[in-house]
Design a protein around this motif. Structure first.
Motif, short mmCIF file in Angstrom:
data_model
loop_
_atom_site.label_atom_id
_atom_site.label_comp_id
_atom_site.label_asym_id
_atom_site.label_seq_id
_atom_site.Cartn_x
_atom_site.Cartn_y
_atom_site.Cartn_z
N ILE A 187 -9.91 -11.68 3.76
CA ILE A 187 -10.08 -11.19 2.40
C ILE A 187 -8.89 -10.32 2.03
CG2 ILE A 187 -11.52 -9.82 0.85
CD1 ILE A 187 -13.91 -10.67 2.61
N SER A 188 -8.18 -10.75 0.99
CA SER A 188 -7.04 -9.97 0.52
C SER A 188 -7.52 -8.83 -0.35
CB SER A 188 -6.10 -10.86 -0.32
OG SER A 188 -5.46 -11.80 0.49
N VAL A 189 -6.92 -7.68 -0.15
CA VAL A 189 -7.15 -6.51 -1.00
C VAL A 189 -5.77 -6.15 -1.52
CG1 VAL A 189 -8.04 -4.15 -1.10
CG2 VAL A 189 -9.10 -5.81 0.45
N SER A 190 -5.42 -6.74 -2.67
CA SER A 190 -4.04 -6.68 -3.12
C SER A 190 -3.89 -6.49 -4.63
CB SER A 190 -3.31 -7.96 -2.71
OG SER A 190 -3.88 -9.07 -3.39
N GLY A 191 -4.96 -6.12 -5.31
CA GLY A 191 -4.87 -5.93 -6.74
C GLY A 191 -4.56 -7.21 -7.50
N GLY A 192 -4.80 -8.36 -6.85
CA GLY A 192 -4.56 -9.65 -7.47
C GLY A 192 -3.19 -10.23 -7.18
N LEU A 249 4.90 5.24 5.24
CA LEU A 249 5.89 4.25 5.65
C LEU A 249 6.47 3.54 4.43
CD1 LEU A 249 7.37 2.78 7.93
CD2 LEU A 249 5.45 1.20 8.06
N PHE A 250 5.62 3.19 3.47
CA PHE A 250 6.10 2.56 2.25
C PHE A 250 7.02 3.51 1.50
CE2 PHE A 250 6.12 1.38 -2.19
CZ PHE A 250 6.32 0.01 -2.13
N ALA A 251 6.67 4.79 1.47
CA ALA A 251 7.50 5.78 0.77
C ALA A 251 8.89 5.85 1.40
CB ALA A 251 6.83 7.15 0.80
N GLN A 252 8.97 5.74 2.71
CA GLN A 252 10.28 5.72 3.38
C GLN A 252 11.10 4.52 2.93
OE1 GLN A 252 9.63 5.69 7.58
NE2 GLN A 252 9.41 7.92 7.75
N VAL A 253 10.45 3.36 2.86
CA VAL A 253 11.14 2.14 2.44
C VAL A 253 11.57 2.24 0.98
CG1 VAL A 253 10.82 -0.35 2.05
CG2 VAL A 253 9.95 0.72 4.13
N ALA A 289 -1.76 -0.45 -3.72
CA ALA A 289 -3.05 -0.07 -3.14
C ALA A 289 -2.95 1.34 -2.58
CB ALA A 289 -3.42 -1.03 -2.02
N GLN A 290 -4.08 2.00 -2.51
CA GLN A 290 -4.21 3.29 -1.85
C GLN A 290 -5.00 3.06 -0.56
OE1 GLN A 290 -2.79 6.22 -3.01
NE2 GLN A 290 -1.85 4.77 -4.45
N PRO A 291 -4.78 3.87 0.46
CA PRO A 291 -5.58 3.71 1.69
C PRO A 291 -7.08 3.71 1.43
CG PRO A 291 -3.72 5.14 2.11
CD PRO A 291 -3.73 4.88 0.61
N THR A 292 -7.52 4.39 0.39
CA THR A 292 -8.95 4.44 0.06
C THR A 292 -9.49 3.13 -0.51
OG1 THR A 292 -8.37 5.39 -2.08
CG2 THR A 292 -8.97 6.94 -0.31
N THR A 339 0.83 -1.20 0.00
CA THR A 339 0.00 0.00 0.00
C THR A 339 0.87 1.25 0.00
OG1 THR A 339 -1.67 -1.22 1.23
CG2 THR A 339 -1.88 1.18 1.22
N ASP A 340 0.47 2.21 -0.81
CA ASP A 340 1.19 3.48 -0.93
C ASP A 340 0.90 4.35 0.30
OD1 ASP A 340 2.62 5.63 -1.84
OD2 ASP A 340 1.26 6.12 -3.49
N THR A 341 1.72 4.20 1.32
CA THR A 341 1.60 4.96 2.56
C THR A 341 2.90 5.70 2.82
OG1 THR A 341 2.49 3.16 3.90
CG2 THR A 341 0.08 3.19 3.56
#
Length: 151
Positions: free
Chosen positions: A141-146, A89-93, A116-119, A85-87
């Motif tokens: 339930i995975s929300v992972s774009g597949g 924290l992810f941006a730091q990584v 993914a976006q937080p939305t 997810t684009d958060t």
């Protein structure tokens, strides 16, 4: 060891403490819905995130077990497992050349070709909390774009 403790305190003990606080009231009321936030890292692992993955795997197992134990009391528990997810924290990584390569590799690996976006999460959380999900319990339930597809 201090980092592991922090990761475990936030990602495992935090949710367990929340359940300890709210489930007795739900049992007394004879109804309740819990939607835990797990992670696909807890379902399939994630390189470099063994302790985090273990915590999220624990949340998945805890959710399923308590869902089974409390189903007859009118309480349903399910979990949502976000993918990358684009958060912030992810941006730091993803900073620097190596991080940018990891981010681009993830985007290529995701069938929907984006993070993914937080939305992307409130809809499934609202659904699992609603009367429309009245016969769903113990599910992840995975929300992972597949990126991860479980059956």
């Amino acid at each position: 060891a201090d980092l592991w403790k922090k990761v475990i305190d936030i990602n495992l003990y935090g949710p367990l403490n929340m359940h300890h606080a709210v489930l007795p009231g739900m049992v007394n009321n004879g109804a309740g819905r819990v939607v835990n936030i797990a992670s696909d890292a807890g379902r399939v692992g994630s390189s470099g995130e063994a302790v985090y993955s273990a915590c999220k795997g624990g949340i998945i197992s805890f959710t399923k077990t308590v869902a089974r134990e409390l189903a007859r009391k009118g309480i349903q528990l399910n979990a949502v497992a976000p993918g990358p997810t684009d958060t912030p924290l992810f941006a730091q990584v993803a900073e620097g050349e190596a991080g940018a390569k990891i981010a681009e590799g993830l985007k290529r690996a995701i069938p929907m070709k984006r993070l993914a976006q937080p939305t992307d999460y409130p809809g499934i959380i609202c659904f699992l909390s609603s009367d429309d999900a009245g016969f769903i319990t113990g599910q992840v339930i995975s929300v992972s774009g597949g990126l991860s597809m479980h059956g």
